[in-house]
Every structure is written in structure tokens, then in C-alpha cells.
Design a protein around this motif. Structure first.
Motif, PDB file in Angstrom:
ATOM      1  N   SER A 199       4.497   4.458   3.953  1.00 16.58           N
ATOM      2  CA  SER A 199       3.316   5.222   4.390  1.00 16.58           C
ATOM      3  C   SER A 199       2.092   4.827   3.579  1.00 16.58           C
ATOM      4  CB  SER A 199       3.570   6.722   4.257  1.00 16.58           C
ATOM      5  OG  SER A 199       4.552   7.119   5.170  1.00 16.58           O
ATOM      6  N   THR A 222      -3.959   6.500  15.183  1.00 15.11           N
ATOM      7  CA  THR A 222      -3.935   7.383  16.352  1.00 15.11           C
ATOM      8  C   THR A 222      -4.463   8.767  15.985  1.00 15.11           C
ATOM      9  OG1 THR A 222      -2.089   6.189  17.337  1.00 15.11           O
ATOM     10  CG2 THR A 222      -2.432   8.447  18.093  1.00 15.11           C
ATOM     11  N   VAL A 223      -4.002   9.292  14.850  1.00 18.21           N
ATOM     12  CA  VAL A 223      -4.463  10.609  14.394  1.00 18.21           C
ATOM     13  C   VAL A 223      -5.965  10.561  14.123  1.00 18.21           C
ATOM     14  CG1 VAL A 223      -4.313  12.280  12.496  1.00 18.21           C
ATOM     15  CG2 VAL A 223      -2.228  11.357  13.511  1.00 18.21           C
ATOM     16  N   LYS A 224      -6.413   9.479  13.500  1.00 17.41           N
ATOM     17  CA  LYS A 224      -7.847   9.324  13.211  1.00 17.41           C
ATOM     18  C   LYS A 224      -8.656   9.324  14.504  1.00 17.41           C
ATOM     19  CE  LYS A 224     -11.078   5.784  11.650  1.00 17.41           C
ATOM     20  NZ  LYS A 224     -11.203   4.395  11.287  1.00 17.41           N
ATOM     21  N   CYS A 225      -8.195   8.582  15.503  1.00 14.31           N
ATOM     22  CA  CYS A 225      -8.906   8.520  16.784  1.00 14.31           C
ATOM     23  C   CYS A 225      -8.920   9.881  17.467  1.00 14.31           C
ATOM     24  CB  CYS A 225      -8.262   7.478  17.707  1.00 14.31           C
ATOM     25  SG  CYS A 225      -8.517   5.773  17.170  1.00 14.31           S
ATOM     26  N   GLN A 226      -7.801  10.590  17.406  1.00 11.72           N
ATOM     27  CA  GLN A 226      -7.746  11.924  18.012  1.00 11.72           C
ATOM     28  C   GLN A 226      -8.693  12.882  17.291  1.00 11.72           C
ATOM     29  OE1 GLN A 226      -3.539  12.710  17.793  1.00 11.72           O
ATOM     30  NE2 GLN A 226      -3.136  11.808  19.785  1.00 11.72           N
ATOM     31  N   ALA A 227      -8.734  12.782  15.970  1.00  9.08           N
ATOM     32  CA  ALA A 227      -9.637  13.646  15.202  1.00  9.08           C
ATOM     33  C   ALA A 227     -11.093  13.336  15.555  1.00  9.08           C
ATOM     34  CB  ALA A 227      -9.396  13.456  13.706  1.00  9.08           C
ATOM     35  N   SER A 281      -1.305   3.064   4.991  1.00 10.91           N
ATOM     36  CA  SER A 281      -2.636   3.603   4.720  1.00 10.91           C
ATOM     37  C   SER A 281      -3.521   2.540   4.072  1.00 10.91           C
ATOM     38  CB  SER A 281      -2.523   4.829   3.820  1.00 10.91           C
ATOM     39  OG  SER A 281      -3.781   5.371   3.562  1.00 10.91           O
ATOM     40  N   GLN A 339       0.182   5.074  13.495  1.00 14.24           N
ATOM     41  CA  GLN A 339       0.184   6.539  13.655  1.00 14.24           C
ATOM     42  C   GLN A 339      -1.044   7.153  12.981  1.00 14.24           C
ATOM     43  OE1 GLN A 339       4.062   7.736  12.211  1.00 14.24           O
ATOM     44  NE2 GLN A 339       4.847   7.883  14.295  1.00 14.24           N
ATOM     45  N   LEU A 340      -1.354   6.678  11.798  1.00 13.42           N
ATOM     46  CA  LEU A 340      -2.552   7.172  11.109  1.00 13.42           C
ATOM     47  C   LEU A 340      -3.805   6.877  11.931  1.00 13.42           C
ATOM     48  CD1 LEU A 340      -1.740   6.095   7.435  1.00 13.42           C
ATOM     49  CD2 LEU A 340      -1.930   8.445   8.289  1.00 13.42           C
ATOM     50  N   ASP A 393       3.437   3.114  10.644  1.00  9.47           N
ATOM     51  CA  ASP A 393       2.765   4.213   9.941  1.00  9.47           C
ATOM     52  C   ASP A 393       1.251   4.089  10.068  1.00  9.47           C
ATOM     53  OD1 ASP A 393       5.174   5.276   9.153  1.00  9.47           O
ATOM     54  OD2 ASP A 393       5.119   4.417   7.150  1.00  9.47           O
TER      55      ASP A 393
END
Length: 184
Positions: free
Chosen positions: A34, A151-156, A38, A148-149, A145
């Protein structure tokens, strides 16, 4: 007998310690992966982000390919089953008595159309099976990983943009009400 129990307890303790050690090692590897993912995003910038999104998109397409093929085959089977039932309902004298004349005609028509659709799906499945689904490039655990990070960043970012849009609309709407004399 007591010696045997003590030996067995020692074996169990050693096995438990090994299992815990394996679990700790797996957790440490996961954390390291992870952190590596990052770091990959932080150091790589837009080029690495694009590469990860490309790999992830390719893997998604391959997964969807398998799902789509299975759904196409299942749908074909369902069309054939329905066609069989439609044919029975429009031809079996013991069943036809429940139909209106119009329903019997419609059942016959639908049976033919369902069989044609099933044939078209069978041809599509045969065509798809002639070519192999391309194997996408594999992703390391760190890349997964990082993806996924990302993807979360884009969603945020999308949520942030939506919140800003709603806030801007609320502000603009409030300003119009005040300009119009504050009507409610």
C-alpha cells in the motif's frame, strides 16, 4: 501420557506461533505494498496515473467480456425455453382453449421471433468464441493499490465538484431571491 500431552501442546504452540508469524508477515507485506502504491502515485504523476487507469480499464474489459458471453449464452437458452412454451401454448389443444384467438396468433408469432433471436445469439456466441479474449497486462499488488487510491481520489474530486455546484446554485438562488424582494 503426560509427556505426550506436553509434546502435543508444544506442537500446537509452535504451529500457532508459525501461523501468527505468517499472518504478521502477510500484513507487513500488504502495508508495504500500500505504501509502495501511494509512493508510486506521488512520484509518478499524471503519466503513472494514466498507465494505471489504462491497465485497470483493460482488466475491467476482460472481466466484462467473460460476463457478457455467459449472459449471452444464458439469454439464448431462455429464449429457446420461452419459444418452446409459446409453441406449446399455441399448438396444444388442451392449452389453446385458455387463449383468445388473438393470443394464439401472438404466441405463434412470438415463438418464431424468439427462435430467430436465439439463433442470432448462438451465431454471436460462436463468433466470439472463435477469438480469444485478450489477456490484459497484469498489475502488481502495488499497482492495484495505487489504482484503488486513484479511483478514490477521482471519486472524492467528483463529490467535491458536485458539492461546489450545489453550493454555487444555492448561493445564486439566494442572491436572486434577495434581488426580487425576498419573496417566499
Amino acid at each position: 501420557a503426560m509427556t505426550h500431552i506436553i509434546e502435543k501442546a508444544g506442537e500446537i504452540a509452535a504451529s500457532a506461533a508459525a501461523t501468527v508469524g505468517d499472518g504478521v508477515a502477510a500484513a507487513r507485506d500488504r502495508v508495504n505494498s500500500s505504501v509502495e502504491g501511494s509512493r508510486m502515485l506521488a512520484d509518478g504523476g499524471p503519466a503513472v496515473e494514466a498507465k494505471l487507469l489504462t491497465k485497470e480499464s483493460c482488466q475491467g474489459a476482460a472481466r466484462m467480456d467473460a460476463v457478457a458471453l455467459a449472459q449471452l449464452e444464458a439469454t439464448r437458452t431462455q429464449y429457446l425455453d420461452a419459444a418452446h412454451l409459446l409453441e406449446r401454448q399455441s399448438a396444444d389443444p388442451a392449452l389453446v382453449v385458455a387463449n383468445t384467438e388473438r393470443e394464439t396468433v401472438r404466441f405463434t408469432d412470438l415463438a418464431a421471433k424468439f427462435r430467430m433471436r436465439a439463433s442470432a445469439m448462438e451465431a454471436a456466441v460462436r463468433t466470439l468464441k472463435k477469438t480469444e479474449c485478450p489477456e490484459p497486462m497484469p498489475m502488481t499488488t502495488a499497482e492495484e493499490d495505487a489504482a484503488q487510491l486513484l479511483t478514490v481520489k477521482c471519486q472524492a474530486e467528483q463529490v467535491g465538484s458536485q458539492v461546489k455546484h450545489v453550493a454555487d446554485q444555492a448561493f445564486t438562488g439566494r442572491g436572486e431571491e434577495e434581488a426580487g424582494g425576498g419573496e417566499n
